[in-house]
Design a protein around this motif. Structure first.
Motif, PDB file in Angstrom:
ATOM      1  N   UNK A  77      -1.747  -8.893  -2.998  1.00 33.61           N
ATOM      2  CA  UNK A  77      -0.527  -9.473  -4.092  1.00 33.61           C
ATOM      3  C   UNK A  77       0.026  -9.557  -5.121  1.00 33.61           C
ATOM      4  N   UNK A  78      -1.522 -10.060  -5.852  1.00 36.18           N
ATOM      5  CA  UNK A  78      -1.790  -9.793  -7.902  1.00 36.18           C
ATOM      6  C   UNK A  78      -1.966  -8.256  -7.973  1.00 36.18           C
ATOM      7  N   UNK A  79      -1.886  -7.748  -7.303  1.00 36.53           N
ATOM      8  CA  UNK A  79      -3.104  -6.565  -7.784  1.00 36.53           C
ATOM      9  C   UNK A  79      -1.336  -5.543  -7.480  1.00 36.53           C
ATOM     10  N   UNK A  80      -0.349  -5.683  -6.125  1.00 32.07           N
ATOM     11  CA  UNK A  80       0.739  -5.241  -6.138  1.00 32.07           C
ATOM     12  C   UNK A  80       1.509  -5.573  -7.101  1.00 32.07           C
ATOM     13  N   UNK A  81       1.792  -6.666  -7.384  1.00 31.96           N
ATOM     14  CA  UNK A  81       2.529  -7.514  -9.060  1.00 31.96           C
ATOM     15  C   UNK A  81       2.501  -6.801 -10.149  1.00 31.96           C
ATOM     16  N   UNK A 102       3.678   4.619  -7.109  1.00 29.09           N
ATOM     17  CA  UNK A 102       3.531   4.444  -5.686  1.00 29.09           C
ATOM     18  C   UNK A 102       2.122   3.670  -5.024  1.00 29.09           C
ATOM     19  N   UNK A 103       0.969   3.193  -6.167  1.00 26.85           N
ATOM     20  CA  UNK A 103       0.472   2.709  -5.927  1.00 26.85           C
ATOM     21  C   UNK A 103      -0.030   0.745  -5.397  1.00 26.85           C
ATOM     22  N   UNK A 104       1.528   0.320  -5.974  1.00 30.82           N
ATOM     23  CA  UNK A 104       1.659  -1.189  -4.944  1.00 30.82           C
ATOM     24  C   UNK A 104       2.880  -0.454  -4.256  1.00 30.82           C
ATOM     25  N   UNK A 105       2.842  -0.233  -3.507  1.00 37.68           N
ATOM     26  CA  UNK A 105       3.646   0.078  -2.190  1.00 37.68           C
ATOM     27  C   UNK A 105       2.650   0.476  -1.279  1.00 37.68           C
TER      28      UNK A 105
END
Length: 353
Positions: free
Chosen positions: A68-72, A15-18
């Motif tokens: 992008x790095x945080x999402x990955x 959920x955090x990534x989304x």
């Protein structure tokens, strides 16, 4: 214990990534739209507008270099890259955050200076001075971002494991002076300056309004300045309001036991702070008729063809990116010219005059 392993459940990480992906897309698209508008009318841009452009650059820069790095990492359930990317991520966050708050502070000061002489036809800030102010924001931010690399402060992972920032808990014993100084110089003092400047502007507008003669063009100018101030205040509140909860949690983690804040609780202010890069284009779109018209026109043109362009700034009735004047009333020749002069000389930009 792996300090880069997520302390959250896989479902929460997803959920955090989304959420971060959505924030990144909205921030990049919105601020890129602001920069496109600026580019299309760069030859006609007034010097103070560089500050609003600079604010869009800081917001988009944070979204491009960090999210992008945080999402990955969120979808990986583990921070990607270890110490090197952690220091990089923390430095970028500190760098763009400091540049944003300094830009907002300078905007408030410049608008206050302009408000002292609302009806003066003289240019309030030269192009050279505007460039110096923009350069100052970046040098200031770079200075603070480099301090942890030379030993005053430290970058490290957040308590929930999926983000990096200043290592608040590690600075509890060795860098308390840095913690106090950073909060004073990058949050408390800028917030005081911003609040003081806009409060003074509000008082000035009120006094000017009360002292006016029975004239129609002066009320229009006052309304225009009031709307510009509202937008600038909303932009400042959006940034400070997003970062204040994170600052409180960070201070708490410095002076309280390390396990006093659950990972889920420490995560929420961090996500809220990251959302600060999204709000400004929406504020422009809601409150600025000129910006809204340009965005709508750009959308129609992009929908009909592969060429996206905005209307010619020279033919635009407002001739600015973010000006928010009422254009629906016809005016006599002399009155129209007076108001046009006021527009170009007094309110070229929402937050920066």
């Amino acid at each position: 214990m792996d300090i880069y392993s997520s302390k959250l459940s896989p479902a929460v990480d997803y959920v955090v990534g989304v959420f971060l992906l959505l924030i990144a897309i909205l921030s990049i698209v919105g601020n890129l739209m602001v920069l496109v508008m600026a580019y299309k009318r760069s030859n006609h841009m007034k010097p103070p507008e560089l500050l609003s452009v600079n604010l869009a650059v800081t917001d988009m820069g944070a979204a491009v270099t960090m999210y992008p790095l945080a999402v990955a990492s969120a979808w990986n359930h583990h921070w990607i890259g270890g110490d090197i990317t952690c220091v990089y991520y923390g430095l970028m966050g500190f760098f763009f955050g400091a540049a944003s708050i300094m830009t907002l502070t300078i905007m408030a000061i410049v608008r206050f200076i302009v408000s002292l002489t609302l009806q003066s036809p003289k240019e309030k800030i030269s192009k050279r001075n505007a460039k110096i102010l923009v350069a100052t924001t970046w040098l200031y931010a770079l200075l603070w971002a480099l301090f942890p690399l030379i030993g005053w402060g430290k970058y490290g992972p957040e308590s929930f494991g999926l983000s990096c920032t200043l290592a608040w808990r590690d600075m509890k014993e060795h860098s308390q002076s840095f913690v106090i100084t950073i909060f004073l110089m990058n949050l408390i003092l800028p917030a005081i300056i911003i609040i003081s400047c806009y409060s003074a502007i509000a008082v000035k507008l009120y006094i000017t309004y009360k002292s006016m003669d029975d004239s129609n063009r002066i009320p229009n100018m006052i309304k225009m300045q009031r709307r510009l101030m509202v937008i600038a205040v909303l932009i400042s509140i959006g940034f400070v309001g997003c970062w204040a909860p994170y600052g409180i949690i960070s201070l708490w983690s410095v002076y309280r036991p390390s396990d006093s804040i659950p990972p889920e609780v420490s995560m929420l202010p961090c996500l809220f702070a990251k959302s600060s890069t999204v709000y400004n284009p929406f504020i422009y779109y809601i409150f600025s008729k000129a910006f809204k018209q340009e965005v709508n026109q750009l959308g129609r043109l992009c929908g009909r063809s592969n060429i996206c362009c905005t209307s010619d700034a020279r033919n635009s009735p407002e001739n600015t990116i973010y000006l928010v004047c009422d254009m629906n009333k016809s005016k006599s020749g002399a009155e129209e010219q007076t108001i046009e002069n006021n527009r170009e000389n007094e309110t070229q930009l929402i937050p920066n005059q």
